[in-house]
Design a protein around this motif. Structure first.
Motif, short mmCIF file in Angstrom:
data_model
loop_
_atom_site.label_atom_id
_atom_site.label_comp_id
_atom_site.label_asym_id
_atom_site.label_seq_id
_atom_site.Cartn_x
_atom_site.Cartn_y
_atom_site.Cartn_z
N ASN A 9 14.18 -23.42 36.41
CA ASN A 9 14.96 -22.17 36.31
C ASN A 9 14.28 -21.00 37.00
OD1 ASN A 9 15.19 -23.72 33.37
ND2 ASN A 9 17.13 -23.25 34.39
N VAL A 10 13.92 -21.20 38.25
CA VAL A 10 13.17 -20.19 38.99
C VAL A 10 14.09 -19.19 39.69
CG1 VAL A 10 11.71 -19.84 41.02
CG2 VAL A 10 11.04 -21.50 39.28
N TRP A 11 13.77 -17.93 39.47
CA TRP A 11 14.43 -16.82 40.17
C TRP A 11 13.39 -16.05 40.94
CZ3 TRP A 11 19.71 -15.26 39.52
CH2 TRP A 11 20.44 -16.03 38.60
N ASP A 22 17.92 -19.50 39.93
CA ASP A 22 17.95 -20.54 38.91
C ASP A 22 17.71 -21.94 39.49
OD1 ASP A 22 18.11 -21.08 36.21
OD2 ASP A 22 20.24 -21.61 36.29
N VAL A 23 16.66 -22.03 40.30
CA VAL A 23 16.36 -23.31 40.94
C VAL A 23 15.51 -24.18 40.01
CG1 VAL A 23 15.14 -24.42 42.86
CG2 VAL A 23 16.53 -22.37 43.27
N SER A 24 15.94 -25.42 39.81
CA SER A 24 15.17 -26.40 39.04
C SER A 24 15.03 -27.67 39.85
CB SER A 24 15.85 -26.71 37.70
OG SER A 24 15.89 -25.56 36.88
N GLN A 58 11.12 -15.21 37.54
CA GLN A 58 11.53 -15.85 36.28
C GLN A 58 11.43 -17.35 36.45
OE1 GLN A 58 15.31 -15.38 34.12
NE2 GLN A 58 15.39 -13.35 35.02
N GLY A 59 11.26 -18.04 35.32
CA GLY A 59 11.17 -19.49 35.37
C GLY A 59 9.72 -19.94 35.42
N MET A 69 1.66 -19.83 37.16
CA MET A 69 1.71 -18.41 36.84
C MET A 69 0.84 -18.05 35.63
SD MET A 69 3.65 -17.36 39.22
CE MET A 69 4.02 -15.67 38.74
N SER A 70 0.29 -19.05 34.95
CA SER A 70 -0.46 -18.76 33.75
C SER A 70 -1.75 -18.01 34.08
CB SER A 70 -0.80 -20.06 33.03
OG SER A 70 -1.83 -19.82 32.11
N PRO A 71 -2.00 -16.90 33.36
CA PRO A 71 -3.23 -16.15 33.61
C PRO A 71 -4.49 -16.97 33.30
CG PRO A 71 -1.94 -15.15 31.82
CD PRO A 71 -1.16 -16.31 32.31
N ASP A 72 -4.34 -18.04 32.52
CA ASP A 72 -5.49 -18.88 32.19
C ASP A 72 -5.87 -19.82 33.33
OD1 ASP A 72 -5.39 -17.75 29.72
OD2 ASP A 72 -4.22 -19.39 28.82
N ASN A 73 -4.94 -19.99 34.28
CA ASN A 73 -5.20 -20.93 35.35
C ASN A 73 -5.63 -20.21 36.63
OD1 ASN A 73 -4.66 -23.27 33.93
ND2 ASN A 73 -2.45 -23.11 34.29
#
Ligand code: ADP
Ligand code: ADP
Length: 230
Positions: A9-11, A22-24, A58-59, A69-73
């Motif tokens: 669900n990427v925007w 809304d790409v999956s 988004q997504g 996108m995780s700040p932990d990675n």
């Protein structure tokens, strides 16, 4: 088997214009995916989002189990899984071909110079330009430069190769030598996501062909299904 890339669900917006809507998409290990579609349909943005050259709005995108996108990675660690080849070859002009291939493995993968050079020479042989190891990129044809760019990406031993119109900047007579290298990689089982207008390549190499239009995936399937008109 679990997907090696999961796009959910990427925007992505540029200003108020949605480039991805809304790409999956799930990509399996070893899968060869070819993305086609009109200019401006979001193909390049989708590819560039996978290694965070574009930041999605988004997504989520998961690469080998890590949310990019995780700040932990650490995105630099995630990018080590992702070899990228661009339309413009993007070689370092003031480094020799060999140095182009050894730099990242030495600095990021902590290979010794000897190890990195031995790996690099093997890859140059594989892409058919061993004899150019000590020249500068400007001495090479476009087709040779692009083969060096592929070898440079492979020198990091990525799990996935991303190709963004790798033959579009080449003179027609050089397209084949670059596609041959890509076919060889596909035969070796490399996971590949390719944006290309080369329909012959798409037809023979893709496990899955994806059509994009206006930031959306509008059709996908095996090439033999999609190329056949009822
Ligand atoms: P494709 O690769 O299918 O040609 P792109 O992903 O390059 O399409 O572009 C999708 C849309 O996003 C287009 O409308 C394009 O103009 C726009 N776009 C891409 N990159 C940028 C950018 N850096 N700034 C503004 N708009 C952009
Ligand atoms: P591609 O489709 O192969 O990415 P483009 O010519 O569309 O090639 O884009 C080249 C560069 O220009 C990319 O970095 C892209 O993000 C940027 N770009 C594309 N469209 C726009 C736009 N409308 N405004 C600003 N930058 C753009």
């Amino acid at each position: 088997t679990a997907p090696i890339i999961t796009i959910s669900n990427v925007w992505k917006y540029f200003g108020s214009l949605p480039a991805l809507q809304d790409v999956s998409l799930d990509i399996a290990p070893g899968e060869r995916v070819v993305i086609i579609g009109p200019s401006g349909s979001g193909k390049s943005t989708l590819l560039r989002s996978i290694n965070r050259l574009e930041e999605i709005d988004q997504g989520s995108i998961i690469v080998k189990g890590e949310n990019i996108m995780s700040p932990d990675n650490d995105i630099n660690l995630i990018r080590q899984n992702l070899g990228m080849v661009f339309q413009q070859f993007n070689l370092f002009p003031h480094k020799t071909v060999l140095e182009n291939l050894t730099m990242a493995p030495i600095t990021l993968r902590k290979l010794t110079r000897e190890e990195a050079e031995s790996r690099a020479l093997g890859l140059l042989k594989k892409v058919g330009i061993s004899e150019k190891a000590n020249v500068y990129p400007a001495m090479l044809s476009g087709g040779q430069q692009q083969r060096v760019a592929i070898a440079r990406a492979l020198a990091m031993q990525p799990a996935i190769m991303l190709f963004d119109e790798p033959t579009s900047a080449l003179d027609p007579e050089m397209v084949g030598e670059v596609l041959d290298v890509m076919v060889k990689l596909a035969e070796e089982g490399m996971t590949m996501v390719c944006v290309t207008h080369e329909m012959g390549f798409a037809r023979t190499v893709a496990d899955r062909l994806i059509f994009m239009d206006q930031g959306q995936i509008v059709e996908q399937g095996r090439p033999e299904t999609l190329f056949t008109t009822p």
